[in-house]
Scaffold this active site. Structure first.
Site, PDB file in Angstrom:
ATOM      1  N   TYR A   1     -24.411  17.570  -6.471  1.00  0.00           N
ATOM      2  CA  TYR A   1     -25.819  17.945  -6.547  1.00  0.00           C
ATOM      3  C   TYR A   1     -26.510  17.455  -7.816  1.00  0.00           C
ATOM      4  O   TYR A   1     -27.723  17.579  -7.949  1.00  0.00           O
ATOM      5  CB  TYR A   1     -25.981  19.472  -6.421  1.00  0.00           C
ATOM      6  CG  TYR A   1     -26.027  19.892  -4.978  1.00  0.00           C
ATOM      7  CD1 TYR A   1     -24.932  19.673  -4.159  1.00  0.00           C
ATOM      8  CD2 TYR A   1     -27.157  20.474  -4.431  1.00  0.00           C
ATOM      9  CE1 TYR A   1     -24.953  20.036  -2.832  1.00  0.00           C
ATOM     10  CE2 TYR A   1     -27.190  20.851  -3.101  1.00  0.00           C
ATOM     11  CZ  TYR A   1     -26.084  20.628  -2.310  1.00  0.00           C
ATOM     12  OH  TYR A   1     -26.122  20.987  -0.985  1.00  0.00           O
TER      13      TYR A   1
ATOM     14  N   LYS B   1     -10.987  20.012  -2.859  1.00  0.00           N
ATOM     15  CA  LYS B   1     -10.470  18.854  -2.126  1.00  0.00           C
ATOM     16  C   LYS B   1      -9.683  18.009  -3.127  1.00  0.00           C
ATOM     17  O   LYS B   1      -9.873  16.797  -3.252  1.00  0.00           O
ATOM     18  CB  LYS B   1     -11.651  18.072  -1.511  1.00  0.00           C
ATOM     19  CG  LYS B   1     -11.275  16.927  -0.615  1.00  0.00           C
ATOM     20  CD  LYS B   1     -10.873  17.342   0.789  1.00  0.00           C
ATOM     21  CE  LYS B   1     -10.317  16.169   1.564  1.00  0.00           C
ATOM     22  NZ  LYS B   1      -9.844  16.526   2.904  1.00  0.00           N
TER      23      LYS B   1
ATOM     24  N   ASP C   1     -11.426  21.387   4.121  1.00  0.00           N
ATOM     25  CA  ASP C   1     -11.477  21.166   5.573  1.00  0.00           C
ATOM     26  C   ASP C   1     -10.603  22.177   6.310  1.00  0.00           C
ATOM     27  O   ASP C   1     -11.003  22.756   7.322  1.00  0.00           O
ATOM     28  CB  ASP C   1     -11.124  19.712   5.942  1.00  0.00           C
ATOM     29  CG  ASP C   1      -9.990  19.130   5.118  1.00  0.00           C
ATOM     30  OD1 ASP C   1      -9.534  19.805   4.168  1.00  0.00           O
ATOM     31  OD2 ASP C   1      -9.554  17.999   5.407  1.00  0.00           O
TER      32      ASP C   1
ATOM     33  N   ASP D   1     -22.287  24.991  -0.241  1.00  0.00           N
ATOM     34  CA  ASP D   1     -23.475  24.874   0.609  1.00  0.00           C
ATOM     35  C   ASP D   1     -23.061  24.898   2.078  1.00  0.00           C
ATOM     36  O   ASP D   1     -23.590  25.647   2.899  1.00  0.00           O
ATOM     37  CB  ASP D   1     -24.196  23.563   0.261  1.00  0.00           C
ATOM     38  CG  ASP D   1     -25.497  23.395   1.018  1.00  0.00           C
ATOM     39  OD1 ASP D   1     -26.072  24.415   1.444  1.00  0.00           O
ATOM     40  OD2 ASP D   1     -25.936  22.252   1.177  1.00  0.00           O
TER      41      ASP D   1
HETATM   42 MG    MG Z   1     -27.795  25.082   2.455  1.00  0.00          MG
END
Ligand code: MG
Ligand code: NAI
Length: 357
Positions: free
Chosen positions: A139, A191, A225, A249
């Protein structure tokens, strides 16, 4: 929750019993659901003195800026805000106002609880807390294109940034929430098998912080995942999840889906200098102006705001009223399978609140 905004108020009002707070109605369904929420908070007797400010498309229309200086000043002063959803253009256009607000006020923690509100859905008895790192990762948007031939966008490059300090801070916040809310386990989601540096540092710092809580809160970790699959197969194995920005998110929308969708998922953006409360969902342009949006997520966000300023009893009162309206009145908006309008739902809540006195 932390009470930084309350313990060091930067501003006062004439009425010293009131808590000054910035209110941004937002775009799309924002104004409709915010009207519902402020009416409900009034019925509850919540002591907020609203300082109404513009943001998003309304900010552009009113002040030529999606994040006008007056709005920033207001939040800087009040250290506390309730915010409706703000529309962000996809692809080009101005940078996400939400991301700018998080950066401006260093709102490093995004707290997203998901709790079953209406039993009998696909998943019952869900009670999860997701803590998302709010400032780092992909981000930071260090992005650029490399042109090749006549294609200016032939190659797209983005760099993520995770710091050891930022990772420690967010994992510590998650553990502190776990302690405060009587939780048993924190799961670090990463990850690190592929993004060995970017998310490896988060895992490493997280495991280091976890050792401080040994014997009080257990800790495990999952690759993102696999975590997504396990959240669908057996969400009850999770308690508190803490993860980096982008994974947070995505997983927070996933857990909103476990409890009936975005209409029921609140969020809090917490920093040392300010706290901004909002729904997880966006401005829902597809249903804006129709009076059918579910205000529950924003009402629950207001509940988190009451928790934040130490008014836990009022917050509980509010949550109890929501439970009764949904499950005894069975007044529900369309997204939860009902036919109530935004206004019907707010009125039912107000009646419940008054009846509980
Ligand atoms: Mg969102
Ligand atoms: P969205 O969350 O606005 O809508 C997704 C779907 O959920 C739509 O079908 C919508 O009708 C439904 N929905 C959302 N909230 C609802 C509610 N309260 N009651 C009933 N149904 C509801 O996501 P979308 O369409 O991807 O984004 C729309 C805009 O919102 C974009 O500009 C996006 O950038 C912005 N956005 C802003 C956020 C914020 O201000 N924190 C968060 C997410 C998106």
């Amino acid at each position: 929750m932390t009470s930084t905004a309350r313990s060091t108020p930067a501003s006062t009002t004439q009425d010293s019993n009131k808590i000054p707070a910035t209110l941004i109605a937002g775009d799309g369904i924002g104004p409709e659901i915010m009207d519902a929420v402020t009416a409900v908070l009034d019925a509850l007797g919540a002591p907020f003195a609203w300082d109404r400010q513009h943001g998003g498309l309304a900010g552009i229309a009113e002040a030529g800026d999606p994040l006008p200086p007056a709005t920033l000043d207001s939040i800087r002063r009040n250290r506390l805000a309730l915010k409706g959803p703000l529309t962000t253009p996809i692809g080009g256009g101005f940078r996400s106002v939400n991301v700018r607000l998080r950066e401006e006020f260093q709102l490093y923690a995004n707290l997203r609880p998901a709790k079953t509100l209406v039993p009998g859905g696909r998943f019952d008895d869900i009670d999860l807390i997701l803590v998302r790192e709010n400032l780092e990762g992909l981000y930071v948007a260090f992005e650029h294109y490399i042109p090749i031939g006549d294609d200016p966008h032939a190659v797209a490059i983005s760099s993520g940034v995770n710091t050891r300090d930022g990772s420690r801070r967010i994992v510590r916040y998650a553990f502190e929430q776990a302690v405060k809310r009587g939780r048993k386990k924190v799961t670090l989601v990463h990850k690190a098998n592929v993004l060995k540096a970017l998310t490896g540092v988060f895992l490493e710092a997280g495991q280091e912080v976890a050792r401080e809580y040994q014997g009080r809160i257990t800790c495990d970790d999952r690759i993102v995942d696999a975590c997504a699959m396990q959240l669908v197969l057996n969400p009850w194995q999770f308690d508190v999840i803490v993860t980096t920005n982008l994974f947070g998110d995505i997983l927070s929308d996933l857990i909103a889906g476990l409890v009936g969708g975005l209409g029921a998922a609140p969020g809090a953006n917490i920093g040392d200098r300010a706290a901004i409360f909002e729904a997880v969902h966006g401005s829902a342009p597809d249903i804006a102006g129709k009076g059918i949006a579910n205000p529950t997520a924003l009402v629950l966000a207001a509940g988190l705001m009451l928790d934040h300023v130490g008014l836990t009893e009022q917050a509980e009162h509010l949550r109890r009223a929501i439970h009764l309206v949904l499950n005894q009145n069975r007044t529900r908006t369309g997204d939860l399978g009902g036919s109530a309008s935004t206004g019907d739902f707010a009125q039912a809540l107000i009646q419940r609140i008054n009846a509980q006195r």
